[in-house]
Design a protein around this motif. Structure first.
Motif, PDB file in Angstrom:
ATOM      1  N   LEU A 191      41.562  40.859  42.646  1.00 50.66           N
ATOM      2  CA  LEU A 191      40.348  41.617  42.922  1.00 50.66           C
ATOM      3  C   LEU A 191      39.200  41.208  41.997  1.00 50.66           C
ATOM      4  O   LEU A 191      38.029  41.297  42.374  1.00 50.66           O
ATOM      5  N   ILE A 192      39.519  40.779  40.776  1.00 54.29           N
ATOM      6  CA  ILE A 192      38.489  40.383  39.811  1.00 54.29           C
ATOM      7  C   ILE A 192      37.991  38.971  40.078  1.00 54.29           C
ATOM      8  O   ILE A 192      36.815  38.658  39.837  1.00 54.29           O
ATOM      9  N   LEU A 193      38.853  38.116  40.587  1.00 54.54           N
ATOM     10  CA  LEU A 193      38.576  36.680  40.680  1.00 54.54           C
ATOM     11  C   LEU A 193      37.227  36.327  41.315  1.00 54.54           C
ATOM     12  O   LEU A 193      36.498  35.485  40.778  1.00 54.54           O
ATOM     13  N   ARG A 198      30.011  36.117  37.639  1.00 53.93           N
ATOM     14  CA  ARG A 198      29.086  37.182  37.262  1.00 53.93           C
ATOM     15  C   ARG A 198      29.480  37.811  35.935  1.00 53.93           C
ATOM     16  O   ARG A 198      28.636  38.083  35.074  1.00 53.93           O
ATOM     17  N   LEU A 199      30.760  38.054  35.749  1.00 55.50           N
ATOM     18  CA  LEU A 199      31.239  38.635  34.498  1.00 55.50           C
ATOM     19  C   LEU A 199      31.034  37.679  33.328  1.00 55.50           C
ATOM     20  O   LEU A 199      30.716  38.105  32.212  1.00 55.50           O
ATOM     21  N   PHE A 200      31.207  36.381  33.566  1.00 49.88           N
ATOM     22  CA  PHE A 200      30.990  35.385  32.518  1.00 49.88           C
ATOM     23  C   PHE A 200      29.535  35.385  32.079  1.00 49.88           C
ATOM     24  O   PHE A 200      29.219  35.278  30.885  1.00 49.88           O
ATOM     25  N   ASN A 201      28.612  35.483  33.042  1.00 48.77           N
ATOM     26  CA  ASN A 201      27.182  35.522  32.701  1.00 48.77           C
ATOM     27  C   ASN A 201      26.848  36.742  31.838  1.00 48.77           C
ATOM     28  O   ASN A 201      26.048  36.637  30.891  1.00 48.77           O
ATOM     29  N   ILE A 202      27.448  37.873  32.148  1.00 49.15           N
ATOM     30  CA  ILE A 202      27.125  39.110  31.433  1.00 49.15           C
ATOM     31  C   ILE A 202      27.754  39.129  30.051  1.00 49.15           C
ATOM     32  O   ILE A 202      27.076  39.352  29.039  1.00 49.15           O
ATOM     33  N   PHE A 203      29.051  38.878  29.971  1.00 44.13           N
ATOM     34  CA  PHE A 203      29.783  39.097  28.720  1.00 44.13           C
ATOM     35  C   PHE A 203      29.777  37.900  27.782  1.00 44.13           C
ATOM     36  O   PHE A 203      29.974  38.061  26.579  1.00 44.13           O
TER      37      PHE A 203
END
Length: 280
Positions: A191-193, A198-203
């Motif tokens: 589900l995260i994949l 997007r998560l890499f850009n934020i965190f």
């Protein structure tokens, strides 16, 4: 799902007979209570091989199509609800403490070295009802988030963190639910994949992220949408009521069976040890 017990039992029994037939071993008449038996590992291997063969065959025969947006959307819905319902079951077994029970006389009288790894974990959890309740809430929160598409990513991230801890406990303390918990962890990863960039850009990059481009299944007609919504909450309500009633009933049985004795410890085989030296 209410009313599907017979279907699920038939499906599970068919897989067991198939797997044991492949390895040439008679199938057990009764379940062993372990989810990490030899047949369970063989079953996982068979499912993996079938998935690879079917996926490769499908890709060859339908090679002109580059993606399956609608099918992927419905698969995500199925994965979300499967993970959510599994977490809800585990959560209520801790919120209403039936998975880990209070320490009993036989456990208190047992030496530390006689504890199995799983027994040590169960005693650790059973000692504190408050911590067990906290663990149940940690599983309940992502389950609730997974039930709604707007909070599905947050629920998947929380589920990944919770299930990673559960998987490590199962492997490190030899709890025979390794395969099942690992499958739940892989569901959260699935589900995260799609949102990893997007998560890499934020965190990591501390950069802005565009809204998700995942296309959730949309029901065209308002009547169908309302019917689906009513059906969703009806099934959820039935599941929760059955789970809570079952947990409360089991909790009462456990409490009645393991109620502490009114007699002092010294009359139950325990002996006080002199803490101070006999000669000063």
């Amino acid at each position: 799902m209410p009313g599907t017990v017979l279907l699920v039992n038939w499906f599970s029994r068919s897989w067991i007979l198939l797997v044991y037939g492949m390895v040439g071993v008679p199938a057990p008449l009764q379940p062993t209570g372990s989810g990490d038996t030899f047949s369970a590992y063989i079953l996982q291997l068979v499912i993996l091989i079938l998935a690879l063969v079917m996926g490769l065959t499908w890709s060859i025969f339908d090679r002109r199509r580059s993606s399956y947006i609608r099918l992927h959307g419905w698969l995500r819905v199925l994965a979300r609800y499967a993970l959510a319902f599994a977490l809800l079951s585990y959560a209520f077994s801790k919120v209403i403490p039936t998975q880990f029970i209070h320490l009993q006389n036989s456990q208190l009288a047992e030496s530390y070295g006689r504890s199995s790894p799983m027994g040590l974990l169960w005693k650790f959890m059973g000692y504190s009802t408050a911590y067990t309740f906290f663990g149940g809430c940690a599983e309940l929160l992502p389950a609730v988030f997974l039930l709604f598409r707007r909070t599905a990513l947050l629920g998947s991230l929380l589920a990944f963190a919770v299930m990673l801890n559960v998987v490590m406990l199962n492997f490190c303390y030899d709890v025979p639910v390794k395969l099942y918990s690992l499958n739940l962890l892989l569901l959260s990863m699935f589900l995260i994949l799609p949102d990893t960039s997007r998560l890499f850009n934020i965190f990591v990059l501390n950069a802005s992220a565009q809204p998700s481009n995942l296309r959730e299944p949309v029901l065209s007609h308002n009547s169908v949408r309302r019917t689906a919504l009513v059906l969703k909450f009806t099934v959820l309500a039935i599941f929760l009521v059955r789970t809570v009633v079952s947990s409360v009933s089991r909790y009462r049985e456990v409490e009645a069976r393991t109620a502490p004795s009114a007699y002092p410890l010294t009359t139950r085989g325990f002996h006080w040890i002199q803490e101070e030296p006999f000669n000063r």
